[in-house]
Design a protein around this motif. Structure first.
Motif, PDB file in Angstrom:
ATOM      1  N   GLU A 286       3.025  -7.311 -21.020  1.00 55.87           N
ATOM      2  CA  GLU A 286       2.400  -7.247 -19.702  1.00 55.87           C
ATOM      3  C   GLU A 286       3.400  -7.205 -18.548  1.00 55.87           C
ATOM      4  OE1 GLU A 286      -0.753  -6.627 -19.083  1.00 55.87           O
ATOM      5  OE2 GLU A 286      -1.077  -6.558 -21.261  1.00 55.87           O
ATOM      6  N   LYS A 287       4.651  -7.599 -18.776  1.00 54.18           N
ATOM      7  CA  LYS A 287       5.619  -7.567 -17.682  1.00 54.18           C
ATOM      8  C   LYS A 287       5.832  -6.140 -17.165  1.00 54.18           C
ATOM      9  CE  LYS A 287       9.837  -7.488 -20.570  1.00 54.18           C
ATOM     10  NZ  LYS A 287      10.971  -8.323 -21.055  1.00 54.18           N
ATOM     11  N   TYR A 288       5.571  -5.144 -17.990  1.00 52.29           N
ATOM     12  CA  TYR A 288       5.713  -3.751 -17.553  1.00 52.29           C
ATOM     13  C   TYR A 288       4.489  -3.262 -16.765  1.00 52.29           C
ATOM     14  CZ  TYR A 288       9.759  -3.719 -20.586  1.00 52.29           C
ATOM     15  OH  TYR A 288      10.971  -4.014 -21.166  1.00 52.29           O
ATOM     16  N   HIS A 289       3.506  -4.142 -16.625  1.00 55.93           N
ATOM     17  CA  HIS A 289       2.325  -3.823 -15.816  1.00 55.93           C
ATOM     18  C   HIS A 289       2.242  -4.716 -14.578  1.00 55.93           C
ATOM     19  CE1 HIS A 289       0.599  -1.148 -18.876  1.00 55.93           C
ATOM     20  NE2 HIS A 289       1.091  -1.998 -19.751  1.00 55.93           N
ATOM     21  N   LEU A 290       3.247  -5.586 -14.410  1.00 56.21           N
ATOM     22  CA  LEU A 290       3.230  -6.502 -13.268  1.00 56.21           C
ATOM     23  C   LEU A 290       3.832  -5.778 -12.063  1.00 56.21           C
ATOM     24  CD1 LEU A 290       3.762  -8.886 -11.342  1.00 56.21           C
ATOM     25  CD2 LEU A 290       2.229  -9.487 -13.206  1.00 56.21           C
ATOM     26  N   CYS A 291       2.974  -5.343 -11.165  1.00 56.51           N
ATOM     27  CA  CYS A 291       3.397  -4.524 -10.030  1.00 56.51           C
ATOM     28  C   CYS A 291       3.923  -5.394  -8.895  1.00 56.51           C
ATOM     29  CB  CYS A 291       2.233  -3.682  -9.523  1.00 56.51           C
ATOM     30  SG  CYS A 291       1.576  -2.535 -10.753  1.00 56.51           S
ATOM     31  N   HIS A 292       5.093  -5.035  -8.365  1.00 56.32           N
ATOM     32  CA  HIS A 292       5.701  -5.672  -7.201  1.00 56.32           C
ATOM     33  C   HIS A 292       5.812  -4.598  -6.107  1.00 56.32           C
ATOM     34  CE1 HIS A 292       7.261  -7.840 -10.681  1.00 56.32           C
ATOM     35  NE2 HIS A 292       7.905  -8.722  -9.962  1.00 56.32           N
ATOM     36  N   TRP A 293       5.070  -4.734  -5.039  1.00 60.05           N
ATOM     37  CA  TRP A 293       5.202  -3.806  -3.915  1.00 60.05           C
ATOM     38  C   TRP A 293       5.492  -4.605  -2.657  1.00 60.05           C
ATOM     39  CZ3 TRP A 293       5.773   1.279  -4.258  1.00 60.05           C
ATOM     40  CH2 TRP A 293       5.465   1.869  -5.498  1.00 60.05           C
ATOM     41  N   PHE A 294       6.542  -4.204  -1.949  1.00 63.01           N
ATOM     42  CA  PHE A 294       6.922  -5.015  -0.787  1.00 63.01           C
ATOM     43  C   PHE A 294       7.542  -4.170   0.315  1.00 63.01           C
ATOM     44  CE2 PHE A 294      10.752  -4.792  -3.253  1.00 63.01           C
ATOM     45  CZ  PHE A 294      11.802  -4.911  -2.349  1.00 63.01           C
ATOM     46  N   THR A 295       7.570  -4.767   1.476  1.00 62.68           N
ATOM     47  CA  THR A 295       8.213  -4.154   2.634  1.00 62.68           C
ATOM     48  C   THR A 295       8.964  -5.238   3.387  1.00 62.68           C
ATOM     49  OG1 THR A 295       7.875  -2.700   4.546  1.00 62.68           O
ATOM     50  CG2 THR A 295       6.253  -4.451   4.222  1.00 62.68           C
ATOM     51  N   VAL A 296       9.887  -4.830   4.250  1.00 67.08           N
ATOM     52  CA  VAL A 296      10.664  -5.788   5.032  1.00 67.08           C
ATOM     53  C   VAL A 296      10.557  -5.449   6.513  1.00 67.08           C
ATOM     54  CG1 VAL A 296      12.278  -6.158   3.124  1.00 67.08           C
ATOM     55  CG2 VAL A 296      12.845  -4.490   4.905  1.00 67.08           C
ATOM     56  N   GLU A 297      10.816  -6.441   7.331  1.00 69.70           N
ATOM     57  CA  GLU A 297      10.762  -6.262   8.781  1.00 69.70           C
ATOM     58  C   GLU A 297      12.098  -5.790   9.334  1.00 69.70           C
ATOM     59  OE1 GLU A 297       9.277  -6.305  12.682  1.00 69.70           O
ATOM     60  OE2 GLU A 297       8.266  -6.331  10.755  1.00 69.70           O
ATOM     61  N   ASP A 298      13.203  -6.324   8.795  1.00 71.06           N
ATOM     62  CA  ASP A 298      14.541  -6.056   9.326  1.00 71.06           C
ATOM     63  C   ASP A 298      15.423  -5.440   8.248  1.00 71.06           C
ATOM     64  OD1 ASP A 298      17.076  -6.093  10.460  1.00 71.06           O
ATOM     65  OD2 ASP A 298      16.949  -8.154  11.174  1.00 71.06           O
ATOM     66  N   LEU A 299      15.758  -4.177   8.406  1.00 66.15           N
ATOM     67  CA  LEU A 299      16.557  -3.466   7.406  1.00 66.15           C
ATOM     68  C   LEU A 299      17.988  -3.982   7.294  1.00 66.15           C
ATOM     69  CD1 LEU A 299      15.316   0.146   8.167  1.00 66.15           C
ATOM     70  CD2 LEU A 299      15.128  -0.995   5.960  1.00 66.15           C
ATOM     71  N   GLN A 300      18.443  -4.738   8.274  1.00 65.31           N
ATOM     72  CA  GLN A 300      19.822  -5.216   8.242  1.00 65.31           C
ATOM     73  C   GLN A 300      20.085  -6.132   7.040  1.00 65.31           C
ATOM     74  OE1 GLN A 300      22.107  -3.932  10.287  1.00 65.31           O
ATOM     75  NE2 GLN A 300      20.433  -2.712  11.129  1.00 65.31           N
ATOM     76  N   PHE A 301      19.071  -6.868   6.596  1.00 63.85           N
ATOM     77  CA  PHE A 301      19.267  -7.747   5.440  1.00 63.85           C
ATOM     78  C   PHE A 301      19.450  -6.926   4.169  1.00 63.85           C
ATOM     79  CE2 PHE A 301      17.426 -10.590   8.529  1.00 63.85           C
ATOM     80  CZ  PHE A 301      18.124 -11.781   8.318  1.00 63.85           C
TER      81      PHE A 301
END
Length: 291
Positions: free
Chosen positions: A157-172
């Motif tokens: 199931e780890k290959y079906h665990l979806c992680h979708w994310f965004t960030v506010e500050d690209l500098q990090f």
């Protein structure tokens, strides 16, 4: 008492109350800020996560480190002495050496306690993605499944665990080498936000871009709409870099657009990921047809 114990590290970012509820043993990862070493306990006993993000906003640099072999041995050996078998589900090897330390500890303890079953799994996950995988594994354990079946379930199931994310500050992300200096500069000037995910090797990958904050948050839900398996029945987790209002916005979008019925767990992105993604990070986790 459960027939086997589940052990992990604090990159799982689970609420401390939920970790207690599922009888989870959690080793704290370490980070250094302002010349002081802190341990990332889920109960925030050494530093409040809001204060951690305020320090990042003020420009305070932060470095992180993995859990070492001895720490895993010290955490797992008492469980083995109690007569419990141990399943260790560790932070992605694509981002940390934590899993390698866990695997070495398991190898050492397996020789010392040959009568016990001891396994280490590379989650290929991070933050509440790792937390969700562990939470679901604990549900499998609660059905009375033996340790080998739960281990195999996690590996699949780890290959079906979806992680979708965004960030506010690209500098990090720039400081961590995830985006170039030019990309960070142009993106900041044009308010372009990356939409990223965790691939099958456990690495963070930039997939697309959105113009503006709200567009990037909706893009996360768009991905869930495309990938989620029976979203109305899903257990969904959301983590945030001291941006609770935006996390709640995503939760509301998930519930209204996809009909998710179960309560959505929202918690902080811990220091280990947060040091590299920065304040304002928002991440959405669910099970999908693929990552």
């Amino acid at each position: 008492m459960n027939t086997f114990a589940i052990v992990t590290d604090s990159s799982c970012d689970l609420p401390e109350s939920l970790a207690r509820e599922i009888d989870l043993t959690v080793l704290p990862l370490a980070f250094v800020m302002n010349g002081r070493e802190y341990y990332n306990y889920l109960d925030e006993r050494e530093i409040l996560l809001h204060d951690f993000y305020e320090a990042l906003r003020a420009g305070q640099p932060c470095t992180t480190s993995a859990v070492n072999v001895d720490a895993f041995v010290s955490a797992m050996e008492p469980l083995l002495k109690q007569g419990r078998d141990v399943l260790c589900i560790a932070f992605s090897s694509g981002l940390s050496n934590t899993y390698n330390a866990a695997a070495l500890a398991v190898e050492e303890l397996a020789q010392k306690y040959p009568e016990r079953k001891i396994y280490a799994v590379d989650s290929l996950c991070a933050s509440l993605g790792q937390g969700l995988l562990i939470y679901l594994a604990a549900q499998e354990r609660s059905k009375g499944k033996p340790i080998e079946e739960v281990r195999d379930w996690v590996e699949k199931e780890k290959y079906h665990l979806c992680h979708w994310f965004t960030v506010e500050d690209l500098q990090f992300l720039k400081r961590g080498g995830r985006v170039s200096a030019a990309t960070a500069l142009v993106g900041t000037m044009l308010s372009i936000k990356p939409v990223m995910h965790m691939d099958n090797a456990g690495h963070l990958i930039n997939i697309s871009k959105a113009r503006g904050r709200k567009a990037s948050l909706r893009a996360l839900v768009d991905r869930m709409e495309q990938l989620a398996i029976q979203p109305e029945e899903q257990t969904v987790f959301i983590s945030h870099g001291d941006s609770l209002e935006d996390a709640q916005f995503v939760a509301n979008e998930v519930q209204s657009r996809l009909g998710v019925q179960k309560p959505i767990t929202i918690n902080y992105v811990g220091p280990v990921i947060g040091a590299h993604s920065g304040p304002g990070t928002i991440a959405l986790f669910f099970l999908g047809k693929e990552r």
